[in-house]
Design a protein around this motif. Structure first.
Motif, mmCIF file in Angstrom:
data_model
loop_
_atom_site.group_PDB
_atom_site.id
_atom_site.type_symbol
_atom_site.label_atom_id
_atom_site.label_comp_id
_atom_site.label_asym_id
_atom_site.label_seq_id
_atom_site.Cartn_x
_atom_site.Cartn_y
_atom_site.Cartn_z
ATOM 1 N N ASN A 1 115.648 56.228 9.793
ATOM 2 C CA ASN A 1 116.201 56.998 10.910
ATOM 3 C C ASN A 1 115.394 56.780 12.188
ATOM 4 N N GLY A 2 114.923 55.544 12.362
ATOM 5 C CA GLY A 2 114.217 55.182 13.576
ATOM 6 C C GLY A 2 112.746 55.534 13.574
ATOM 7 N N GLU A 3 112.261 56.137 12.486
ATOM 8 C CA GLU A 3 110.838 56.470 12.405
ATOM 9 C C GLU A 3 110.152 55.593 11.378
ATOM 10 N N LYS A 4 108.865 55.288 11.636
ATOM 11 C CA LYS A 4 108.085 54.488 10.688
ATOM 12 C C LYS A 4 107.278 55.424 9.793
ATOM 13 N N TYR A 5 107.317 55.157 8.512
ATOM 14 C CA TYR A 5 106.522 55.928 7.551
ATOM 15 C C TYR A 5 105.653 54.950 6.771
ATOM 16 N N THR A 6 104.346 55.160 6.810
ATOM 17 C CA THR A 6 103.456 54.310 6.020
ATOM 18 C C THR A 6 103.016 55.103 4.788
ATOM 19 N N LEU A 7 103.194 54.498 3.620
ATOM 20 C CA LEU A 7 102.851 55.217 2.398
ATOM 21 C C LEU A 7 102.486 54.227 1.292
ATOM 22 N N THR A 8 101.836 54.763 0.266
ATOM 23 C CA THR A 8 101.502 53.970 -0.908
ATOM 24 C C THR A 8 102.483 54.354 -2.006
ATOM 25 N N VAL A 9 103.182 53.374 -2.545
ATOM 26 C CA VAL A 9 104.173 53.726 -3.573
ATOM 27 C C VAL A 9 103.894 52.989 -4.878
ATOM 28 N N ASP A 10 104.151 53.688 -5.950
ATOM 29 C CA ASP A 10 104.230 53.123 -7.293
ATOM 30 C C ASP A 10 105.338 52.057 -7.254
ATOM 31 N N HIS A 11 105.080 50.901 -7.820
ATOM 32 C CA HIS A 11 106.089 49.841 -7.755
ATOM 33 C C HIS A 11 107.407 50.236 -8.406
ATOM 34 N N GLU B 1 101.966 63.549 -13.615
ATOM 35 C CA GLU B 1 101.802 63.836 -12.193
ATOM 36 C C GLU B 1 103.007 63.392 -11.369
ATOM 37 N N THR B 2 103.622 62.279 -11.747
ATOM 38 C CA THR B 2 104.796 61.802 -11.005
ATOM 39 C C THR B 2 105.962 61.592 -11.971
ATOM 40 N N SER B 3 107.143 61.529 -11.419
ATOM 41 C CA SER B 3 108.308 61.343 -12.285
ATOM 42 C C SER B 3 108.314 59.939 -12.889
ATOM 43 N N GLU B 4 107.792 58.947 -12.157
ATOM 44 C CA GLU B 4 107.741 57.596 -12.715
ATOM 45 C C GLU B 4 106.837 57.561 -13.942
ATOM 46 N N GLN B 5 105.673 58.237 -13.824
ATOM 47 C CA GLN B 5 104.742 58.271 -14.957
ATOM 48 C C GLN B 5 105.348 59.028 -16.140
ATOM 49 N N ALA B 6 106.001 60.130 -15.857
ATOM 50 C CA ALA B 6 106.591 60.930 -16.933
ATOM 51 C C ALA B 6 107.690 60.152 -17.638
ATOM 52 N N THR C 1 108.900 52.978 -8.023
ATOM 53 C CA THR C 1 109.609 53.974 -7.207
ATOM 54 C C THR C 1 110.834 53.356 -6.544
ATOM 55 N N THR C 2 111.962 53.991 -6.748
ATOM 56 C CA THR C 2 113.181 53.530 -6.078
ATOM 57 C C THR C 2 113.170 53.993 -4.629
ATOM 58 N N LEU C 3 113.988 53.358 -3.822
ATOM 59 C CA LEU C 3 114.146 53.820 -2.440
ATOM 60 C C LEU C 3 114.592 55.281 -2.439
ATOM 61 N N LEU C 4 115.475 55.617 -3.386
ATOM 62 C CA LEU C 4 115.974 56.994 -3.466
ATOM 63 C C LEU C 4 114.829 57.979 -3.701
ATOM 64 N N ASP C 5 113.977 57.684 -4.680
ATOM 65 C CA ASP C 5 112.875 58.604 -4.961
ATOM 66 C C ASP C 5 111.859 58.612 -3.825
ATOM 67 N N ALA C 6 111.650 57.457 -3.165
ATOM 68 C CA ALA C 6 110.727 57.446 -2.028
ATOM 69 C C ALA C 6 111.236 58.377 -0.932
ATOM 70 N N LEU C 7 112.533 58.327 -0.658
ATOM 71 C CA LEU C 7 113.111 59.201 0.368
ATOM 72 C C LEU C 7 112.971 60.665 -0.026
ATOM 73 N N ARG C 8 113.345 60.970 -1.258
ATOM 74 C CA ARG C 8 113.417 62.365 -1.698
ATOM 75 C C ARG C 8 112.046 62.965 -1.996
ATOM 76 N N GLU C 9 111.227 62.201 -2.727
ATOM 77 C CA GLU C 9 109.977 62.768 -3.238
ATOM 78 C C GLU C 9 108.792 62.541 -2.295
ATOM 79 N N ARG C 10 108.841 61.462 -1.520
ATOM 80 C CA ARG C 10 107.677 61.138 -0.691
ATOM 81 C C ARG C 10 107.893 61.480 0.787
ATOM 82 N N LEU C 11 109.099 61.270 1.284
ATOM 83 C CA LEU C 11 109.345 61.489 2.710
ATOM 84 C C LEU C 11 110.035 62.830 2.980
ATOM 85 N N ASP C 12 110.319 63.580 1.920
ATOM 86 C CA ASP C 12 110.988 64.881 2.028
ATOM 87 C C ASP C 12 112.342 64.760 2.729
#
Lengths: 178, 704
Positions: free
Chosen positions: A14-24, B115-120, A26-37
């Protein structure tokens, strides 16, 4: 040293940059929902069958559950949170609201993102399985209810609000032309 | 009793939470953030019957992020020996990890928390569980009726009036036919999800359910807690359809939050929902109708069999559908169950009426054909003056008004009754009709309405808006009772701390809550002195409808409807397309026409989907459902659904303060029969087994 199971990346949402560390994993869906709120994008099946997680990736509709977050780096992602202009709803959102194009609301963000893309795909002359004349020179077919139903069929609505969704998409498409 | 007629009720109003839903701001159960949240992932059995011999937790506990593995050897104890708010014990698959028995494929055997859903998820998929397997039996069929037994559910199993054999012998025409419907799954778009935590000595659960009073009560019972020590919230719910009560996810989340002393979220996967979230049992039904040559019924016999699990009895009371519909000298109906190694079925949109009306309303159409009487005229001739079995008066019964209005709008008068004679290119065309009915029920509820110092009003009612538009409907009801515009009313729902209230189920929700809201709002309006200052804490009036509901006279209280469908059948491919549907309903006062029309149409979409698409096939070898997901289990998609219209005739319930009957379920009732009857009209072939798949159409022929 064991191979790393996570990566640093920058997502453009949505035009904003988010820098994060993700578990490989992690789906884009979970990154949006769980990490970026950004929980407007919904998880209905997590396997590409229901369309509830539809987002726009570089302007094209795409299900966020079937791509890994690490593969989305460098793409411009638009979610339901990013389609309105400030307080002014996108015409598709307004039409869903006015014409009751939903019931429980859980498929709604995906339906709306899909509909925004459908209107653009149609205007760009893309045919569908419901298009009678698919020759390029025929131009865009009329956006009939049959065309809308065919093009929206990747988005399930278990409440069965299809009739009002189709009406909402048709109204928004008319406004886009006007 | 007075009936409110002024203002907002009866006028179209967009959903009060609509903006939140179209912008993605509305948060559903799995979307409420919690600090220090842990994620649970359920592990389900891979055998259909037996016992868990061992759970290899060691390897999994060493995996990254894993916090605990709960199973029958270490889980907290729960007490499942109680009867809950809805009069039934909990589904045993929700009483997690209390013993080593496995009752069906997909029985919950462990919960991995990480801790995370991926791990679970990875740890859950890595967990090795050893089983002692036993032979299982999941083969449901009509041939097993003798093993079954009648079971009273929310309706009595058996109702018998008159001498069946004698009246059959006296009938000029007899229709005797068997019908089947398959396993059907609710599949709300939002999977079941719950987060549990202990907060200030109270259990706090954020969930997706059809009634937080109900779920909080069940959790208090299961965990032997003071009911006041349990709070369940469920603000936005992504569909329920009967599946969202107490299930494994909440219980697992509470257990893990208790063991770990931190918030734990458990979300079912779509595939897990096919084992853990309930479903509609398959049915095998037999209908015998005996009639005079002019179609007047002498005999109505309807027998239905459904499956249930080995651990819980659930009856799908399909045979009861006709008890309030048609008069007959001999009127025998019985619903029976047979126990198999399958998950326990549950309520699913119009339990009983949906499959039962398919059989009965198809049989009526067969009788009309045999007697040479128009299907609508046949129903007119069999219209009862009082309850055909109960003898009780009807609250209101406007079935024939629905048929007359529907016939006019659908163009029924021009219909040629002969089957298989209309062709349009490769398509054979036909039209069909069927009747619908659903009980108009109500349950006790409490409400509080507060006049705020700023001139607004706050309504507190523990309603659940699972997509019905209840939040908006209650806003309209409150505004009228307070005699203020709707924008001065805010409605708070979905929190067990708001006080006990009925669930969103059985088409009773909006009626039950409206009654309580109107009573509290009228009480408040009477107590307010015009011009007087409102103190900062506001002025509150409360209501409890238990006494008023208990005083309702016994009557046959139902909503009714007439369903119409036009189909096109391609005899070369077997494809059936529904071209249009029309439903006209007599379903009480319609509070919000905008959302009501949508909900009624949604029910009709369910009927279309039931008629043509929905079928879960149970694999006898594994004991599980083939393709247990939204690709393997097709629900009607955009391209399957034509323009469908729903409308209503004036039918306010005279004994309800707002005039409501309830509209959540009536839309599906009779809809599948209308489609099947239209397929007969198109092809000349009766389809008595749902869904009407292309292969069934091809095998049956019908190329007229």
């Amino acid at each position: 040293m064991p191979p790393s199971t996570s990566s640093d990346l920058t997502l453009s949402v949505n035009g904003e940059k988010y820098t994060l560390t993700v578990d490989h994993r992690t789906t884009l869906l979970d990154a949006l929902r769980e990490r970026l709120d950004l929980t407007g994008t919904k998880k209905g099946c997590d396997q590409g069958q229901c369309g509830a997680c539809t987002v726009l990736v570089d302007g094209r509709r795409s299900v966020a559950c079937l791509q890994l977050a690490v593969a989305a780096e460098g793409r411009e992602i638009t979610t339901i949170e990013g389609v309105a202009e400030g307080e002014r709803l996108h015409p598709v959102q307004q039409a869903f609201l006015d014409l009751d194009g939903y019931q429980c609301g859980y498929c709604t963000p995906g339906q709306i993102c899909s509909a925004i893309a459908v209107i653009e795909e149609h205007a760009a002359g893309w045919p569908s399985a419901a298009t009678a004349d698919v020759r390029p020179e025929a131009g865009p077919p009329p956006l009939t209810p049959e065309e809308i139903r065919e093009r929206m069929s990747g988005n399930l609505c278990r409440c069965g609000a299809y009739v009002s969704i189709v009406q909402a998409v048709a109204r928004a498409a008319e406004e886009a032309v006007a | 009793m007075t009936t409110a007629t002024r203002g907002a009720v009866g006028t179209a109003h967009t959903r009060v939470e609509g903006r939140d839903k179209v912008t993605g701001a509305a948060r559903y159960a799995a979307e409420i953030p919690f600090a220090d949240l842990a994620h649970g992932w359920l592990v389900l059995s891979t055998v259909a019957r037996g016992r868990v011999r061992a759970v290899d937790t060691d390897a999994v506990l060493g995996m990254p992020g894993v916090l605990t593995v709960l199973h029958h050897g270490n889980a907290p104890r729960v007490d499942s020996d109680f009867i809950g708010m809805l009069g039934v014990p909990p589904d045993p698959s929700a009483a997690l990890f209390q013993h080593d028995r496995v009752a069906h494929l997909g029985w919950p055997v462990a919960l991995v928390v990480a801790e995370t859903s991926e791990q679970a998820r990875e740890a859950a998929e890595s967990l090795v569980v050893h089983y002692e397997t036993e032979p299982h039996d999941v083969a449901f069929s009509a041939g097993r009726e003798s093993e079954g037994y009648p079971l009273d559910g929310h309706l009595p199993a058996v109702a018998e009036k008159g001498d069946l054999a004698d009246r059959l012998a006296a009938s000029a025409v007899v229709v005797d036919a068997e019908y089947t419907t398959p396993e059907e799954y609710h599949n709300p778009m939002e999977p079941h999800a719950a987060t549990a935590r202990w907060e200030g000595g109270r259990l706090d659960v954020v969930d997706s359910n059809q009634g937080t009073s109900w779920v909080a009560g069940e959790l208090a019972n299961l965990f032997s807690l003071d009911p006041a020590a349990v709070r369940v919230r469920s603000e936005h719910v992504g569909g329920g359809f009967g599946s969202k009560g107490v299930r494994a996810h909440q219980v697992g989340a509470v257990m893990a939050a208790t063991v770990l002393q931190r918030p734990v979220r458990v979300v079912m996967t779509r595939r897990q929902m096919f084992s853990l979230a309930g479903y509609r049992s398959p049915t095998a039904q037999r209908v015998r109708l005996g009639a005079d040559a002019d179609g007047r019924l002498r005999v109505l016999e309807h027998r239905s069999l459904n499956q249930t699990s080995t651990v819980h009895e659930f009856v799908e009371p399909s045979a009861a559908a006709g008890r309030s519909m048609y008069a007959a000298d001999a009127h025998h109906t019985a619903s029976r169950i047979v126990r198999l190694d399958v998950p326990t079925p549950t309520w699913m949109r119009a339990p009983g009426e949906a499959p039962g009306s398919f059989a009965l309303e198809s049989a009526l159409d067969e009788l009309a054909e045999r007697c040479g009487v128009d299907p609508i005229e046949l129903r007119v001739r069999n219209e009862p003056a009082v309850g055909p079995v109960s003898g009780l008066p009807f609250g209101s019964r406007n079935l024939i008004a629905c048929f007359r209005e529907g016939a006019r709008r659908f163009g029924w008068a021009e219909r040629d009754p002969r089957p298989g004679v209309r062709r349009e290119g490769r398509w054979l065309l036909g039209t069909g009709t069927a009747a619908a009915s659903f009980p108009a029920g109500v349950g006790p509820s409490t409400a509080a309405v507060t006049a705020e110092a700023d001139g607004t009003f706050t309504v507190r009612i523990n309603a659940a808006d699972i997509g019905t538009g209840a939040r908006t409907a209650l806003t309209l009801v409150a505004a009228d009772a307070l005699e203020v515009p709707t924008d001065r009313v805010r409605v708070r729902i979905g929190d067990s701390d708001l006080g006990p209230a009925m669930i969103a189920g059985g088409s009773t929700g909006t009626r039950s809550w409206s009654w309580a809201v109107q009573a509290a709002a009228e009480e408040l309006r009477r107590s307010l002195v015009p011009g007087a200052d409102i103190p900062p804490e506001g002025i509150t009036a409360r209501s409890n409808t238990a006494e008023a509901i208990g005083a309702l006279a016994q009557k046959e209280r139902h909503a009714f409807g007439a369903q119409f469908a036009e189909v096109a059948v391609d005899p070369a491919t077997g494809e059936v397309r529904v071209r249009r549907m029309l439903g006209i309903f007599a379903a009480g006062r319609i509070v919000n026409p905008l959302t009501a029309r949508n909900q009624l149409v949604g029910g009709m979409v369910w009927g279309l989907s039931m008629a043509l698409h929905e079928e879960a096939v149970r694999d006898r070898a594994s004991g599980g459902v083939y393709g247990a997901d939204l690709a393997g289990y097709h629900v009607a998609a955009h391209a399957d659904v034509p323009h469908i219209e729903a409308d209503w005739v004036d039918d306010p319930d005279p004994d309800d303060p707002v005039g409501i009957k309830g509209i959540g379920e009536i839309g599906i009732v009779g809809a599948a029969a209308a489609v099947a009857n239209a397929v007969w009209h198109a092809t000349g072939v009766r389809h008595r087994n749902l869904p009407i798949r292309p292969d069934r159409v091809l095998m049956a022929g019908g190329d007229a």
